[in-house]
Each structure stands twice: as C-alpha cells, then as structure tokens.
Design a protein around this motif. Structure first.
Motif, short mmCIF file in Angstrom:
data_model
loop_
_atom_site.label_atom_id
_atom_site.label_comp_id
_atom_site.label_asym_id
_atom_site.label_seq_id
_atom_site.Cartn_x
_atom_site.Cartn_y
_atom_site.Cartn_z
N ALA A 1 1.87 6.88 -6.70
CA ALA A 1 0.56 7.30 -7.22
C ALA A 1 0.63 8.55 -8.09
CB ALA A 1 -0.41 7.52 -6.07
N HIS A 2 1.66 9.37 -7.94
CA HIS A 2 1.74 10.59 -8.74
C HIS A 2 2.11 10.33 -10.19
CE1 HIS A 2 5.93 9.96 -7.46
NE2 HIS A 2 6.28 10.71 -8.49
N THR B 1 0.84 -1.20 0.00
CA THR B 1 0.00 0.00 0.00
C THR B 1 0.88 1.25 0.00
OG1 THR B 1 -1.72 -1.21 1.17
CG2 THR B 1 -1.85 1.19 1.23
N GLU B 2 1.93 1.24 0.81
CA GLU B 2 2.86 2.38 0.85
C GLU B 2 3.56 2.57 -0.49
OE1 GLU B 2 5.22 5.55 2.42
OE2 GLU B 2 3.28 4.70 2.92
N ARG C 1 1.11 4.13 -2.83
CA ARG C 1 0.88 5.53 -2.48
C ARG C 1 2.03 6.41 -2.95
NH1 ARG C 1 2.53 9.13 0.76
NH2 ARG C 1 3.92 7.81 1.96
N ARG C 2 3.27 5.93 -2.76
CA ARG C 2 4.44 6.74 -3.13
C ARG C 2 4.64 6.83 -4.64
NH1 ARG C 2 9.64 5.83 -0.04
NH2 ARG C 2 10.18 7.66 -1.25
#
Length: 119
Positions: free
Chosen positions: A108-109, A101-102, A105-106
């Motif tokens: 995702a951009h 998940t991390e 998230r990191r």
C-alpha cells in the motif's frame, strides 16, 4: 539487475506444484538451485538450448530467498506473477482472501507511478 530473470523465476516456479512447495520450505536452497540449473535455460525450448550469462544480483537473490514480495515489486517483478506465486505459497496460512489482503496492505505504500515492470 534483470527483471526478465526475476519474472522467469516467478513464472517457472509458479507453474510447478513441487517447486512451489520446495520454494516454500527452502527458499534459499531453491533460489540457489534454480539460478545454477534453470536460469539459463531458454523458455519453451527443446532441451539442450541455453545461455550462459543470466544470474541474480545480490539484491534480487536476497529478496527471492526471503520471500520479500514488496521488495520484488520495487525491483520491477511483475505484480501478477508475484501475487499468483505467493498466493500458492501462503494462502493456506490465512483465512479466505486473507493473503491477498495482506499482500495489498504490504504494498500500500507504493503510489503511482508504480515501478516499471517492462522487461
């Protein structure tokens, strides 16, 4: 820049549990050792066969030495190789699926098209 060499590092370190631990505990030293001793070895070849020209550039070396997987992704490291190695490095520090998940998230951009991963 060599996407091949980045991917070769990720591939070879991920397949050796001792190297995974070494890279977790001493990323700078492991990257320096691997570049000096392993980078020019030919994969899946009998000992003694090697090249002489492969080396990381400063950006690649820095990203590897700081475990900066978003930067490695940006540089074109294969996401499956990056994810599997970094799961081995950091999954134990998170709840189940927490590192994945991390990781997502990191990264995702990033939007399509993703960085080219062809070597």
């Amino acid at each position: 820049m060599s996407k091949y060499l980045l991917n070769k590092f990720l591939y070879t370190v991920d397949r050796d549990p001792e190297l995974v631990e070494r890279y977790r505990e001493d990323p700078v030293g492991t990257v320096a050792w691997w570049e000096a001793e392993q980078a020019n070895r030919i994969l899946n070849c009998v000992g003694g066969e090697s090249s002489t020209w492969l080396r990381f550039d400063d950006t690649e070396r820095d990203a590897l030495s700081t475990h900066d997987y978003p930067r490695l992704f940006e540089l074109g490291a294969h996401p499956f190789l990056t994810l599997t190695l970094f799961i081995g490095l950091f999954e134990r520090d998170h709840e189940p699926m927490g590192f994945q998940t991390e990781y997502a998230r990191r990264l995702a951009h990033f939007t399509l098209p993703y960085p080219d991963i062809a070597t």
